[in-house]
Enzyme design. Structure first.
Site, PDB file in Angstrom:
ATOM      1  N   LEU A 227      65.067 133.174  17.590  1.00 66.49           N
ATOM      2  CA  LEU A 227      64.878 131.848  18.193  1.00 66.49           C
ATOM      3  C   LEU A 227      64.098 130.920  17.264  1.00 66.49           C
ATOM      4  O   LEU A 227      63.166 131.334  16.574  1.00 66.49           O
ATOM      5  CB  LEU A 227      64.116 132.004  19.517  1.00 66.49           C
ATOM      6  CG  LEU A 227      64.792 132.925  20.544  1.00 66.49           C
ATOM      7  CD1 LEU A 227      63.934 133.043  21.801  1.00 66.49           C
ATOM      8  CD2 LEU A 227      66.196 132.451  20.900  1.00 66.49           C
ATOM      9  N   HIS A 228      64.503 129.652  17.273  1.00 65.27           N
ATOM     10  CA  HIS A 228      63.816 128.632  16.489  1.00 65.27           C
ATOM     11  C   HIS A 228      63.650 127.393  17.368  1.00 65.27           C
ATOM     12  O   HIS A 228      64.020 127.410  18.562  1.00 65.27           O
ATOM     13  CB  HIS A 228      64.582 128.323  15.203  1.00 65.27           C
ATOM     14  CG  HIS A 228      66.045 128.053  15.416  1.00 65.27           C
ATOM     15  ND1 HIS A 228      66.506 126.984  16.145  1.00 65.27           N
ATOM     16  CD2 HIS A 228      67.152 128.734  15.018  1.00 65.27           C
ATOM     17  CE1 HIS A 228      67.823 126.997  16.171  1.00 65.27           C
ATOM     18  NE2 HIS A 228      68.253 128.053  15.513  1.00 65.27           N
ATOM     19  N   ALA A 229      63.142 126.318  16.764  1.00 66.90           N
ATOM     20  CA  ALA A 229      62.830 125.127  17.569  1.00 66.90           C
ATOM     21  C   ALA A 229      64.073 124.560  18.259  1.00 66.90           C
ATOM     22  O   ALA A 229      63.966 123.922  19.312  1.00 66.90           O
ATOM     23  CB  ALA A 229      62.185 124.071  16.683  1.00 66.90           C
TER      24      ALA A 229
ATOM     25  N   HIS B 127      66.514 126.363  19.646  1.00 66.70           N
ATOM     26  CA  HIS B 127      66.638 127.108  20.912  1.00 66.70           C
ATOM     27  C   HIS B 127      65.570 126.664  21.900  1.00 66.70           C
ATOM     28  O   HIS B 127      65.824 126.541  23.099  1.00 66.70           O
ATOM     29  CB  HIS B 127      66.452 128.610  20.672  1.00 66.70           C
ATOM     30  CG  HIS B 127      67.489 129.247  19.811  1.00 66.70           C
ATOM     31  ND1 HIS B 127      67.217 129.704  18.547  1.00 66.70           N
ATOM     32  CD2 HIS B 127      68.796 129.508  20.031  1.00 66.70           C
ATOM     33  CE1 HIS B 127      68.317 130.231  18.021  1.00 66.70           C
ATOM     34  NE2 HIS B 127      69.287 130.118  18.903  1.00 66.70           N
TER      35      HIS B 127
ATOM     36  N   GLN C 143      82.048 138.511  18.499  1.00 66.36           N
ATOM     37  CA  GLN C 143      82.285 137.209  17.868  1.00 66.36           C
ATOM     38  C   GLN C 143      82.066 137.247  16.351  1.00 66.36           C
ATOM     39  O   GLN C 143      82.061 136.212  15.711  1.00 66.36           O
ATOM     40  CB  GLN C 143      81.463 136.112  18.539  1.00 66.36           C
ATOM     41  CG  GLN C 143      79.958 136.215  18.364  1.00 66.36           C
ATOM     42  CD  GLN C 143      79.226 135.178  19.207  1.00 66.36           C
ATOM     43  OE1 GLN C 143      79.124 135.317  20.413  1.00 66.36           O
ATOM     44  NE2 GLN C 143      78.713 134.136  18.565  1.00 66.36           N
TER      45      GLN C 143
ATOM     46  N   GLY D 224      73.603 124.221  22.378  1.00 64.10           N
ATOM     47  CA  GLY D 224      73.364 123.200  21.359  1.00 64.10           C
ATOM     48  C   GLY D 224      74.678 122.622  20.851  1.00 64.10           C
ATOM     49  O   GLY D 224      75.706 123.302  20.813  1.00 64.10           O
TER      50      GLY D 224
ATOM     51  N   LYS E 222      75.129 121.909  17.838  1.00 66.24           N
ATOM     52  CA  LYS E 222      75.360 122.322  16.447  1.00 66.24           C
ATOM     53  C   LYS E 222      76.653 123.126  16.357  1.00 66.24           C
ATOM     54  O   LYS E 222      77.446 122.952  15.451  1.00 66.24           O
ATOM     55  CB  LYS E 222      74.189 123.128  15.910  1.00 66.24           C
ATOM     56  CG  LYS E 222      74.212 123.166  14.409  1.00 66.24           C
ATOM     57  CD  LYS E 222      73.381 124.256  13.847  1.00 66.24           C
ATOM     58  CE  LYS E 222      74.245 125.279  13.318  1.00 66.24           C
ATOM     59  NZ  LYS E 222      74.292 126.562  13.377  1.00 66.24           N
ATOM     60  N   ASP E 223      76.857 124.004  17.331  1.00 68.31           N
ATOM     61  CA  ASP E 223      78.128 124.745  17.398  1.00 68.31           C
ATOM     62  C   ASP E 223      79.074 123.917  18.267  1.00 68.31           C
ATOM     63  O   ASP E 223      79.347 124.266  19.421  1.00 68.31           O
ATOM     64  CB  ASP E 223      77.883 126.126  18.005  1.00 68.31           C
ATOM     65  CG  ASP E 223      76.962 126.955  17.135  1.00 68.31           C
ATOM     66  OD1 ASP E 223      77.408 127.434  16.099  1.00 68.31           O
ATOM     67  OD2 ASP E 223      75.770 127.088  17.487  1.00 68.31           O
TER      68      ASP E 223
ATOM     69  N   SER F 238      69.105 126.616  12.111  1.00 68.58           N
ATOM     70  CA  SER F 238      70.050 127.705  12.362  1.00 68.58           C
ATOM     71  C   SER F 238      69.372 129.011  11.987  1.00 68.58           C
ATOM     72  O   SER F 238      68.626 129.060  10.993  1.00 68.58           O
ATOM     73  CB  SER F 238      71.294 127.515  11.497  1.00 68.58           C
ATOM     74  OG  SER F 238      72.023 128.724  11.427  1.00 68.58           O
TER      75      SER F 238
HETATM   76  O1  PAF Z   1      75.579 130.092  20.101  1.00 69.44           O
HETATM   77  C1  PAF Z   1      75.253 131.296  20.243  1.00 69.44           C
HETATM   78  O2  PAF Z   1      74.112 131.701  20.019  1.00 69.44           O
HETATM   79  C2  PAF Z   1      76.313 132.285  20.697  1.00 69.44           C
HETATM   80  O3  PAF Z   1      77.553 131.988  20.163  1.00 69.44           O
HETATM   81  C3  PAF Z   1      76.376 132.440  22.227  1.00 69.44           C
HETATM   82  C4  PAF Z   1      76.778 131.145  22.895  1.00 69.44           C
HETATM   83  C5  PAF Z   1      75.035 132.893  22.762  1.00 69.44           C
HETATM   84  C6  PAF Z   1      77.420 133.490  22.594  1.00 69.44           C
HETATM   85  O4  PAF Z   1      77.137 134.717  22.016  1.00 69.44           O
END
Ligand code: PAF
Length: 286
Positions: free
Chosen positions: A40-42, A44, A68, A154, A156-157, A192
């Site tokens: 986790l970072h700022a 999140h 994934q 976020g 970002k994705d 990230s």
């Molecule tokens: O963005 C992420 O951290 C991941 O792709 C997620 C949404 C938690 C799914 O694993």
């Protein structure tokens, strides 16, 4: 289970998660879920803070989802600093952390996948085959396990966010999907977990990605042809020192379809590699 180092309750199985959430629901408390893969970072923590403002209760999930990651990707190397994550969440007054192990999420004989067709294609979908099926499957499962009122992600994705919004609509999952702007370092680099892979020299190059995307978005807003402007940006990124440019593209912000007309909300998106890191970023066209 309560981690002795913090006041946060950590649940690792679906039954315990549902048990805890049922108490909140019976007390008419609204619930927001923040799904993460940890490290986790700022960025999140901004999602967590927003979730706290939206709902009465917040549950954060940490699950590094093997489905994934492609076979040549960084699943094994992906950072997993569990105790730092717990401390950050406890400091943010998060009460509940859901941390299932892989066999909880994908028990033996697991064989059901969620595939979102159109919006998963192109952009990152072309470069990470199967990635969005893995994301769509795990996010669907997390939403069905927790049944939150809100789930916070976020921007970002960005393609991931569009995929998730689509699957929630298509599968009638009763949750509000909330997307929040990317949190950046002062030089513009999007936060990230994968920035940790950058060497000092690479870290100095990395902010050029945001600068270049911002310039493309500005020029498109001022009438530049998006395809030409995006290929100029790809050349500029290679010259700046990025190893590969997977894509720089401008797309419809809601559907990710190629841009056909001026005036609709649009987004400029890119993926590049730099040393061991694959970086993605995107900016709106105003
Ligand atoms: O963005 C992420 O951290 C991941 O792709 C997620 C949404 C938690 C799914 O694993």
């Amino acid at each position: 289970m309560v981690d002795p180092a913090s006041s946060i309750t950590v649940v690792r199985d679906i039954g315990s998660l549902r048990h805890r959430l049922k108490d909140w629901r019976l007390a008419n408390r609204t619930i927001a879920l923040v799904p993460t893969m940890g490290a986790l970072h700022a960025g999140h923590m901004a999602l967590v803070e927003h979730a706290k403002a939206l709902a009465d209760e917040v549950v954060v999930s940490i699950f590094v989802n093997p489905k994934q990651f492609g076979p040549d990707e960084d699943l094994a190397a992906y950072p997993r600093p569990a105790s730092e994550d717990w401390e950050l969440l406890a400091a943010a007054d998060v009460e509940l952390l859901y941390m299932p192990d892989a066999p909880v999420m994908y028990p033996e004989h697991f064989q059901t996948y969620v595939k979102v067709t159109k919006v998963s294609q192109g952009l990152c979908g072309d470069h990470r085959p199967g990635h969005f099926d893995g994301v769509a499957t795990v996010v669907t499962k997390l939403l069905l396990q927790a049944l939150p009122d809100y789930a916070v992600f976020g921007e970002k994705d960005y393609q991931q966010l569009v995929v998730i919004k689509r699957l929630v609509r298509d599968l009638d999952i009763p949750v509000d999907i909330v997307g929040l702007p990317t949190v950046r370092e002062t030089d513009g680099l999007a936060l990230s977990s994968r920035n940790a892979y950058l060497s000092e020299d690479e870290r100095a190059i990395a902010p050029v990605l945001y600068k270049e995307l911002s310039a493309v978005a500005f020029d498109i807003a001022n009438g530049a042809r998006s395809s030409e402007r995006c290929s100029q940006a790809a050349d500029a990124l290679l010259k700046a020192g990025f190893d590969t440019v997977e894509y720089v593209d401008a797309r419809d912000a809601a559907t990710l379809a190629p841009l056909t007309s001026q005036g609709k909300p649009a987004r400029v998106l890119a993926a590049v590699t730099l040393g061991k890191a694959r970086l993605i970023d995107n900016v709106p066209v105003h």
